[in-house]
Design a protein around this motif. Structure first.
Motif, PDB file in Angstrom:
ATOM      1  N   GLU A  92       0.805  -1.368  -0.019  1.00 47.68           N
ATOM      2  CA  GLU A  92      -0.203   0.104   0.009  1.00 47.68           C
ATOM      3  C   GLU A  92       0.720   1.243   0.022  1.00 47.68           C
ATOM      4  O   GLU A  92       0.505   2.446  -0.719  1.00 47.68           O
ATOM      5  CB  GLU A  92      -1.014   0.073   0.946  1.00 47.68           C
ATOM      6  N   VAL A 109       2.460   1.621  -3.433  1.00 50.01           N
ATOM      7  CA  VAL A 109       1.098   2.133  -4.470  1.00 50.01           C
ATOM      8  C   VAL A 109       1.130   3.560  -4.123  1.00 50.01           C
ATOM      9  O   VAL A 109       0.915   4.412  -5.239  1.00 50.01           O
ATOM     10  CB  VAL A 109      -0.047   1.504  -4.367  1.00 50.01           C
ATOM     11  N   ARG A 110       1.024   3.975  -3.029  1.00 57.41           N
ATOM     12  CA  ARG A 110       0.634   5.465  -2.974  1.00 57.41           C
ATOM     13  C   ARG A 110       1.781   6.555  -3.206  1.00 57.41           C
ATOM     14  O   ARG A 110       1.979   7.653  -3.821  1.00 57.41           O
ATOM     15  CB  ARG A 110       0.364   5.756  -1.094  1.00 57.41           C
ATOM     16  N   TYR A 170       3.888   5.474  -5.708  1.00 66.08           N
ATOM     17  CA  TYR A 170       3.997   5.491  -7.081  1.00 66.08           C
ATOM     18  C   TYR A 170       2.937   6.581  -7.353  1.00 66.08           C
ATOM     19  O   TYR A 170       3.068   7.380  -8.626  1.00 66.08           O
ATOM     20  CB  TYR A 170       3.493   4.168  -7.627  1.00 66.08           C
ATOM     21  N   ILE A 226      -6.047   3.609  -8.711  1.00 60.32           N
ATOM     22  CA  ILE A 226      -6.163   2.314  -8.057  1.00 60.32           C
ATOM     23  C   ILE A 226      -7.307   1.574  -8.636  1.00 60.32           C
ATOM     24  O   ILE A 226      -8.586   1.921  -8.412  1.00 60.32           O
ATOM     25  CB  ILE A 226      -5.857   2.233  -6.490  1.00 60.32           C
ATOM     26  N   ARG A 269      -7.683  -2.817  -5.153  1.00 59.19           N
ATOM     27  CA  ARG A 269      -6.835  -2.688  -3.642  1.00 59.19           C
ATOM     28  C   ARG A 269      -6.585  -4.144  -3.461  1.00 59.19           C
ATOM     29  O   ARG A 269      -7.730  -5.048  -3.450  1.00 59.19           O
ATOM     30  CB  ARG A 269      -7.650  -2.110  -2.772  1.00 59.19           C
ATOM     31  N   VAL A 300       1.921  -6.107  -6.930  1.00 62.56           N
ATOM     32  CA  VAL A 300       1.348  -4.969  -7.602  1.00 62.56           C
ATOM     33  C   VAL A 300       1.692  -5.124  -9.220  1.00 62.56           C
ATOM     34  O   VAL A 300       2.624  -5.803  -9.184  1.00 62.56           O
ATOM     35  CB  VAL A 300       2.268  -3.660  -7.142  1.00 62.56           C
ATOM     36  N   VAL A 326       0.783  -3.013 -12.848  1.00 61.56           N
ATOM     37  CA  VAL A 326       0.460  -1.780 -13.476  1.00 61.56           C
ATOM     38  C   VAL A 326       0.110  -1.798 -14.909  1.00 61.56           C
ATOM     39  O   VAL A 326       0.984  -2.406 -15.857  1.00 61.56           O
ATOM     40  CB  VAL A 326       1.870  -0.896 -13.417  1.00 61.56           C
ATOM     41  N   TRP A 341      -2.994  -5.908  -6.070  1.00 61.13           N
ATOM     42  CA  TRP A 341      -2.999  -4.497  -6.293  1.00 61.13           C
ATOM     43  C   TRP A 341      -2.867  -4.023  -7.834  1.00 61.13           C
ATOM     44  O   TRP A 341      -2.040  -4.968  -8.508  1.00 61.13           O
ATOM     45  CB  TRP A 341      -1.980  -3.613  -5.661  1.00 61.13           C
ATOM     46  N   VAL A 393      -2.788  -0.909 -10.473  1.00 61.64           N
ATOM     47  CA  VAL A 393      -2.773   0.546 -10.657  1.00 61.64           C
ATOM     48  C   VAL A 393      -2.971   0.766 -12.367  1.00 61.64           C
ATOM     49  O   VAL A 393      -2.082   0.169 -13.028  1.00 61.64           O
ATOM     50  CB  VAL A 393      -1.522   0.995 -10.315  1.00 61.64           C
TER      51      VAL A 393
END
Length: 111
Positions: A8, A11-12, A14, A27, A30, A38, A40, A91, A93
């Motif tokens: 988390e 991700v934040r 990034y 996102i 989650r 993660v 992307v 996750w 993104v």
């Protein structure tokens, strides 16, 4: 090899770096806050996309970002659904970058 950040937190961070570079992102899914994987997705706004995943490079003894799949955005989305079906802690993104700029090759993100 450096220890990984909590998923988390990574991700934040990034998302913030993308925002500072005027690259729209959000996102899409989650996952587990501490140790979820993660991925992307980069949509290039022409109906195509690439899906990146972090894998371990044994020769370099570090994590690297590599393309898991690419092609029509609908097919990339299907790949994401398939990945999430057996890894609900994942996750995702999503970002939009006409020229495919993800920043994943920059220091602090590339490994």
């Amino acid at each position: 090899m450096q220890p990984r950040l909590r998923a988390e937190l990574w991700v934040r961070a990034y998302l913030k770096r993308l925002e500072l570079n005027n690259i729209p992102a959000f996102i899409a899914a989650r996952g587990q806050p501490d140790s979820g994987a993660v991925m992307v997705k980069c949509a290039t706004l022409d109906g195509l996309a690439k899906l990146y995943t972090r894998t371990f490079d044994f020769e370099a003894d570090c994590d690297v970002w590599s393309v898991l799949t690419e092609g029509p955005e609908a097919e990339v989305d299907a790949s994401i659904r398939k990945q999430r079906s057996f890894d609900p802690d994942l996750w995702v993104v999503e970002l939009e970058a006409r020229h495919g700029r993800t920043l994943l090759d920059e220091d602090g993100l590339k490994d």
